[in-house]
Design an enzyme around this catalytic site. Structure first.
Site, short mmCIF file in Angstrom:
data_model
loop_
_atom_site.label_atom_id
_atom_site.label_comp_id
_atom_site.label_asym_id
_atom_site.label_seq_id
_atom_site.Cartn_x
_atom_site.Cartn_y
_atom_site.Cartn_z
N LYS A 119 46.33 130.20 64.86
CA LYS A 119 46.97 131.35 65.51
C LYS A 119 46.53 131.50 66.96
O LYS A 119 47.30 131.94 67.81
CB LYS A 119 46.71 132.64 64.73
CG LYS A 119 47.54 132.72 63.46
CD LYS A 119 47.79 134.16 63.05
CE LYS A 119 48.71 134.21 61.84
NZ LYS A 119 48.77 135.52 61.20
N LYS A 201 53.76 124.60 56.35
CA LYS A 201 54.14 125.60 55.33
C LYS A 201 55.29 126.48 55.83
O LYS A 201 55.46 126.66 57.05
CB LYS A 201 52.93 126.44 54.92
CG LYS A 201 52.52 127.47 55.92
CD LYS A 201 51.63 128.57 55.33
CE LYS A 201 51.49 129.61 56.42
NZ LYS A 201 50.79 130.80 56.14
N LYS A 204 56.84 133.11 57.83
CA LYS A 204 57.67 134.23 58.33
C LYS A 204 57.93 134.09 59.82
O LYS A 204 58.98 134.44 60.32
CB LYS A 204 56.88 135.55 58.21
CG LYS A 204 56.79 136.18 56.88
CD LYS A 204 56.10 137.55 57.06
CE LYS A 204 55.53 138.05 55.76
NZ LYS A 204 54.08 138.13 55.72
P1 TYM Z 1 50.52 136.77 54.23
O1 TYM Z 1 51.16 138.08 54.52
O2 TYM Z 1 50.58 135.70 55.25
O3 TYM Z 1 51.12 136.19 52.88
C1 TYM Z 1 51.20 136.96 51.69
C2 TYM Z 1 50.99 136.06 50.49
O4 TYM Z 1 51.96 135.01 50.49
C3 TYM Z 1 51.31 133.75 50.40
N1 TYM Z 1 52.10 132.76 51.17
C4 TYM Z 1 52.60 131.63 50.65
N2 TYM Z 1 52.53 131.10 49.41
C5 TYM Z 1 53.16 129.92 49.21
N3 TYM Z 1 53.84 129.24 50.17
C6 TYM Z 1 53.93 129.73 51.43
N4 TYM Z 1 54.60 129.07 52.36
C7 TYM Z 1 53.29 130.98 51.71
N5 TYM Z 1 53.17 131.74 52.83
C8 TYM Z 1 52.44 132.82 52.48
C9 TYM Z 1 49.94 133.96 51.02
O5 TYM Z 1 49.02 133.00 50.58
C10 TYM Z 1 49.62 135.37 50.54
O6 TYM Z 1 49.08 135.34 49.23
N6 TYM Z 1 45.69 137.79 55.02
C11 TYM Z 1 46.78 137.89 54.06
C12 TYM Z 1 47.06 139.31 53.64
C13 TYM Z 1 45.89 140.05 53.11
C14 TYM Z 1 45.27 139.87 51.85
C15 TYM Z 1 44.22 140.84 51.80
C16 TYM Z 1 45.52 139.01 50.78
C17 TYM Z 1 45.23 141.06 53.76
N7 TYM Z 1 44.24 141.54 52.97
C18 TYM Z 1 43.39 140.95 50.65
C19 TYM Z 1 44.69 139.12 49.63
C20 TYM Z 1 43.66 140.07 49.60
C21 TYM Z 1 48.04 137.32 54.68
O7 TYM Z 1 48.19 137.28 55.87
O8 TYM Z 1 49.01 137.01 53.78
#
Ligand code: TYM
Length: 335
Positions: A119, A201, A204
């Site tokens: 990032k 991957k 968004k």
């Molecule tokens: P975020 O918002 O990027 O993604 C949310 C969840 O989706 C999963 N994910 C994917 N899984 C499979 N293939 C993909 N291409 C893909 N893109 C995203 C992510 O692994 C995630 O599970 N930091 C975290 C949010 C967060 C969090 C937490 C998660 C904040 N606090 C506490 C767990 C526990 C994030 O940015 O996820």
């Protein structure tokens, strides 16, 4: 739902960022599994709106995205009667614990985070301190609620490891304060890849609309994107090395239909990639159809949304404050 500090069932917790409409990756890697966990676990699910501002956001767009995220979580099946659903920014204890945990986290370990490296390259004009300490806030999100299990996609594994390390370090100094959570990374769907560059991957924030399926995409858009998905020059639908595009489509199809890779190969024996892409597209359209119908209902009823996330925050605050007070006492603050 009621939630207390001595749960009967095991507890699962996860969050998702509100930085844009969820992708098929978010759905298959995370949210769909959250839905399935609601019977077996006591669940805590949050919208990580504090995390979203590590990248510059337009205020009006962010507000809209937070509402959309709440509506979409409910539309994918999360049930406020069974799970706690709330926004991270509504529970001040997340920021408070994050500050404390910052002081128990090393610069060196944060420097090793691959998401920070990626990032900060992508947003080289805004390498802010929040981007760097992002995993500490995530550790606070988790540790406040003492979950047993954290269901996430593969890209969050490293962040979960650092959360566990911070918890162990803190417990090592002050005694048993935090539960050490286990990650749950699904056997299939944990890393859904871009439809245009299948070695990356699905994300968004990808600027290429054809690379990602958004959960609100129309059936036409979904079919068009799958038809254009990048594959290889071979024609047999089977898993293989150097076939990242087809491997990804097989994984998506498998995740939705429950069929194994071998069953999928048998189903498409003698047919080309064109037929396979159409079937994957149709399976995704049908999977998302009921989700989109519910989404249209939730997003047009802000009053109902507000009731759900406010009640969620109140209950979350109760649990979070208890953990925070314990931490503060241990550290030596006067309460
Ligand atoms: P975020 O918002 O990027 O993604 C949310 C969840 O989706 C999963 N994910 C994917 N899984 C499979 N293939 C993909 N291409 C893909 N893109 C995203 C992510 O692994 C995630 O599970 N930091 C975290 C949010 C967060 C969090 C937490 C998660 C904040 N606090 C506490 C767990 C526990 C994030 O940015 O996820």
């Amino acid at each position: 739902m009621e939630i207390n500090n001595a749960p009967q069932k095991k507890r699962a917790l996860s969050f998702i960022q509100s930085s844009g409409m969820f992708t098929l990756g978010n759905y298959l890697g995370a949210v769909k599994n959250w839905n399935n966990m609601q019977e077996e676990f006591e669940c805590v699910f949050g919208i990580a709106d504090l995390h979203s501002i590590t990248v510059r956001q337009d205020p009006a767009t962010l507000r809209k995205q937070i509402y959309s995220a709440a509506a979409m979580l409910l539309s994918t099946g999360l049930d406020p009667e069974k799970s706690l659903i709330f926004m991270q920014s509504h529970v001040a204890a997340h920021s408070q614990l994050a500050w404390i945990l910052n002081c128990y986290t090393q610069f060196g370990e944060l420097s090793r985070m691959t998401q920070f490296k990626d990032k900060s390259q992508k947003h080289s004009d805004n390498v802010n301190a929040g981007l760097f300490t992002y995993p500490v806030l995530m550790a606070a999100d988790i540790l406040l609620y003492k979950p047993d299990l954290v269901p996430v996609g593969a890209d969050q594994k490293q962040h979960l490891e650092i959360a566990r390390d911070i918890a162990k370090r803190f417990n090592g100094i002050y005694g048993d304060v935090f539960t050490i959570p286990e990650p749950y990374i699904p056997p299939i769907g944990a890393k859904v890849m871009s439809l245009q560059e299948p070695e990356k991957k699905m994300s968004k924030s990808d600027e290429n609309e054809n690379a990602k399926i958004l959960l609100t995409d129309s059936p036409d858009a979904i079919m068009r994107k799958f038809k254009r998905a990048v594959t290889d020059s071979e024609a047999r639908v089977c898993v293989g090395e150097n076939k990242p595009g087809i491997n990804n489509l097989i994984e998506i199809y498998s995740c939705i239909t429950g069929k194994t890779a071998d069953e999928i190969t048998a189903e498409f024996e003698g047919k080309g990639y064109g037929d396979f892409k159409l079937s994957v597209g149709e399976a995704v359209v049908e999977e998302l159809r009921p989700v989109q119908e519910k989404y249209n209902m939730y997003i047009s009823d802000k009053a109902q949304l507000e009731k759900i996330y406010k009640e969620g925050a109140e209950k979350a605050q109760y649990v979070a404050r208890k953990t925070l007070s314990k931490v503060m006492k241990k550290v030596g603050y006067v309460l």
